[in-house]
Design a protein around this motif. Sequence first.
Motif, PDB file in Angstrom:
ATOM      1  N   ALA A 295       0.842  -1.200   0.000  1.00  0.00           N
ATOM      2  CA  ALA A 295       0.000   0.000   0.000  1.00  0.00           C
ATOM      3  C   ALA A 295       0.877   1.250   0.000  1.00  0.00           C
ATOM      4  O   ALA A 295       1.920   1.304   0.655  1.00  0.00           O
ATOM      5  CB  ALA A 295      -0.917   0.004   1.218  1.00  0.00           C
ATOM      6  N   THR A 296       0.428   2.254  -0.741  1.00  0.00           N
ATOM      7  CA  THR A 296       1.206   3.486  -0.869  1.00  0.00           C
ATOM      8  C   THR A 296       1.338   4.221   0.460  1.00  0.00           C
ATOM      9  O   THR A 296       2.389   4.786   0.768  1.00  0.00           O
ATOM     10  CB  THR A 296       0.527   4.425  -1.896  1.00  0.00           C
ATOM     11  N   MET A 349       7.733  13.324  -5.106  1.00  0.00           N
ATOM     12  CA  MET A 349       8.354  12.068  -5.521  1.00  0.00           C
ATOM     13  C   MET A 349       8.902  11.350  -4.290  1.00  0.00           C
ATOM     14  O   MET A 349       9.673  11.898  -3.518  1.00  0.00           O
ATOM     15  CB  MET A 349       9.480  12.351  -6.512  1.00  0.00           C
ATOM     16  N   SER A 350       8.492  10.116  -4.113  1.00  0.00           N
ATOM     17  CA  SER A 350       8.918   9.345  -2.947  1.00  0.00           C
ATOM     18  C   SER A 350       9.937   8.291  -3.358  1.00  0.00           C
ATOM     19  O   SER A 350      10.148   8.015  -4.550  1.00  0.00           O
ATOM     20  CB  SER A 350       7.715   8.664  -2.292  1.00  0.00           C
ATOM     21  N   ASP A 353       8.188   5.713  -5.336  1.00  0.00           N
ATOM     22  CA  ASP A 353       8.026   6.099  -6.741  1.00  0.00           C
ATOM     23  C   ASP A 353       9.291   5.799  -7.534  1.00  0.00           C
ATOM     24  O   ASP A 353       9.230   5.288  -8.666  1.00  0.00           O
ATOM     25  CB  ASP A 353       7.704   7.597  -6.841  1.00  0.00           C
ATOM     26  N   ARG A 354      10.436   6.127  -6.966  1.00  0.00           N
ATOM     27  CA  ARG A 354      11.702   5.927  -7.691  1.00  0.00           C
ATOM     28  C   ARG A 354      11.948   4.441  -7.957  1.00  0.00           C
ATOM     29  O   ARG A 354      12.408   4.050  -9.033  1.00  0.00           O
ATOM     30  CB  ARG A 354      12.858   6.542  -6.897  1.00  0.00           C
ATOM     31  N   LEU A 355      11.665   3.611  -6.958  1.00  0.00           N
ATOM     32  CA  LEU A 355      11.858   2.166  -7.140  1.00  0.00           C
ATOM     33  C   LEU A 355      10.941   1.633  -8.243  1.00  0.00           C
ATOM     34  O   LEU A 355      11.358   0.811  -9.077  1.00  0.00           O
ATOM     35  CB  LEU A 355      11.582   1.435  -5.828  1.00  0.00           C
ATOM     36  N   LEU A 356       9.682   2.099  -8.254  1.00  0.00           N
ATOM     37  CA  LEU A 356       8.738   1.602  -9.249  1.00  0.00           C
ATOM     38  C   LEU A 356       9.066   2.122 -10.640  1.00  0.00           C
ATOM     39  O   LEU A 356       8.887   1.415 -11.639  1.00  0.00           O
ATOM     40  CB  LEU A 356       7.309   1.976  -8.853  1.00  0.00           C
ATOM     41  N   TRP A 559       0.772   2.297  -8.989  1.00  0.00           N
ATOM     42  CA  TRP A 559       2.080   2.513  -9.596  1.00  0.00           C
ATOM     43  C   TRP A 559       2.675   3.873  -9.224  1.00  0.00           C
ATOM     44  O   TRP A 559       3.831   4.164  -9.558  1.00  0.00           O
ATOM     45  CB  TRP A 559       1.980   2.413 -11.120  1.00  0.00           C
ATOM     46  N   GLY A 560       1.900   4.737  -8.573  1.00  0.00           N
ATOM     47  CA  GLY A 560       2.439   6.036  -8.181  1.00  0.00           C
ATOM     48  C   GLY A 560       2.852   6.857  -9.389  1.00  0.00           C
ATOM     49  O   GLY A 560       2.144   6.934 -10.398  1.00  0.00           O
TER      50      GLY A 560
END
Length: 680
Positions: A295-296, A349-350, A353-356, A559-560
């Motif tokens: 979960a986000t 941007m978290s 987010d960067r990982l995804l 997917w953010g």
Amino acid sequence: MMTRVRPSLYQGAGQAMLRAAVHLTEPTMPPWPASTAPVEPWRAWLNSVWSDDAFRQTVTDASPDLAGQVQAIIDGRTPKPRRVRRAALATARYAIRYAHRSTPYGLFAGVALLGFDQSTSVRFGEDHQAVVRPDPIGLDEMLSAWESDSTRMADTKVCVNTLARQRNEHIHVPSEGDAEFRLALNPALRHVLNLARSPIEYRQLADKLAAEYPAVSDAARHRLLGELLRVRLLRSSLRAPATAVDPSDALPDAVRAQADRLRPACDLRLDADVRLPEQVLTEAGTAATVLARLATHPNGTPTWRRWIEQFTERYGENVPVPVEVATDSDRGVGFPEGFVTVSEPPRPMSRRDRLLLELAGTAAAEGRRTVALTGAMIEELEAAAGEKPHHPAPHLELAAQVHASSVQALGRGDFRLRVLTVSRSAGSMTGRFWHLFPGTEEAYAHLPTIDAEAELAQLAFHAGRVPADLLTRTPQALPRVVSVGEFRHPGPNVLFPGDLSVTVAAGRPQLVESATGKRLELLAPTAINFLWNNYTPPMARFLGEISRAVSPQVTWFDWGAAWTLPFTPALTYRRTILTAARWKIRSRTLPARTAPLQQWADQLHAWRARFRVPERVLLAEDDQQLPLDLSRDVDLDLLRAHLDASPFGIATLHDAPPLDADGWIGGRAHSIVVPLARRS
């Protein structure tokens, strides 16, 4: 080397349901005419498709207006090619849905109870049963006409709508959708509000007004009351509360006889007996667990976190504040952002987010349509989202398709579970069908709560839009009801927003019964998405969400920031497809709408080749998906029409299931809905 296996957080609870299409094949469709074709080829196409009696009856039940248009065209009474083509496109959508979409809708698809056992068994008959209720739009028009007649209303009781709010000497009351009426609070209106706090006979209310204002004519007095009923400031007992499954059941005999002549709305109970292996239920619990871990916002959305912070700054902790005060923007902190007016605040941007973005970009660069998640990848994404959840979601429902080529394959564990969506709570997707299977609602009285000391009560409210009325109607499953915006008599087991307070303890908001201090958590068994603020009154959403405000919102995979990418791969875990491969195409990528279909199709196929998009896809339409075969002209034209109608000029396509995915159920389009509860 030891592999750490995390236990599933969720197990089966309540009654699982099968959703399935009635028909196995589309009606026969002749070659699709060119978009510039004159009327006659379109008329011939419609005539051929419309000659299928079962299809014609199914569409007529779902859309009498379209059926009338098609018949007029066939009879030669609609000469304009553009209107004829639009009717053909609408008919083609229905033709595809007829055999390829399992969402219950009229005579297209229905529901059956679903069991889990050691072995698989599938029986599908043809003796389906249609359960009918009055069409909401026709019923609303009929009741509105009745409420405008003071003579017929004499014995009917009315009360003030609990959603009405006073601000700056005006009364604001919700209208259709997210609109509202504003009325000046004059002495006469103030008197009505005081008299009708509790249900009162229309005749008695009119007489009391006459005694207070003897100089006002009878016509003016009844005109005022009729207007208050029209704008919904007054609710009459003709408007049955949401726990009345058939809204005509509450009507007096004279009104009921009129309602019985209205066009019916149909729910279909399938003649089916299906039992799946318990492995499928186990896989559903695993899928829900993984989605909960991914979960986000593990401890509540930023919107709710900000509201809690504002509330605490103003009132402190452990201070009960009446709900109607706390949600008033003048006296309290108001509703959370986005409840009244839809808004999407900027999202920084978290790390997640960067990982995804890296995961999706790598898959695209390597030409992979699917990424298999490992335990390590899940733990990395889980850590990137922040702290682990302090208060896991106590229950939810998972909708999925079961992919297996045969009953034998399913029985030996050779299957895939494709997640379609996850709802906010048990009963969200199944509740609107409880009336088809009396007694199934009883299991929901024992769902767990976030707070072990809290009482579970049922939230009942009317949809913000009349056509969605039946989506909120479910039998009463719990001893007590919290009623929002309904006509309902007070009673020991009925609470209204005015009976409730909210407090914050240890950073978590709690709903309490003001008179007793009893903590409450509400179950809202409605299929309406709370994010659609034009369908859900803000107060209903607030009461339905507040107990879970610091819990993770378990939904389909988010997917953010990677959602903006033109492609995201499928993510799988064990036997589950958590999210399917997804492509976005923009209308600016393709020729203008005036270009011939073949030229447009050539450009589309060039785009498909570059992005490795298969021929068979699912076109996302709101929260539904329409199967398309991009080798067929009719499907291409439907995609083009979707892009032309899109306000953003974007179409979202998902990878379609394999051709033999429904083999175990005889090729029938289907999905299952499984209620799940947190393990104790």
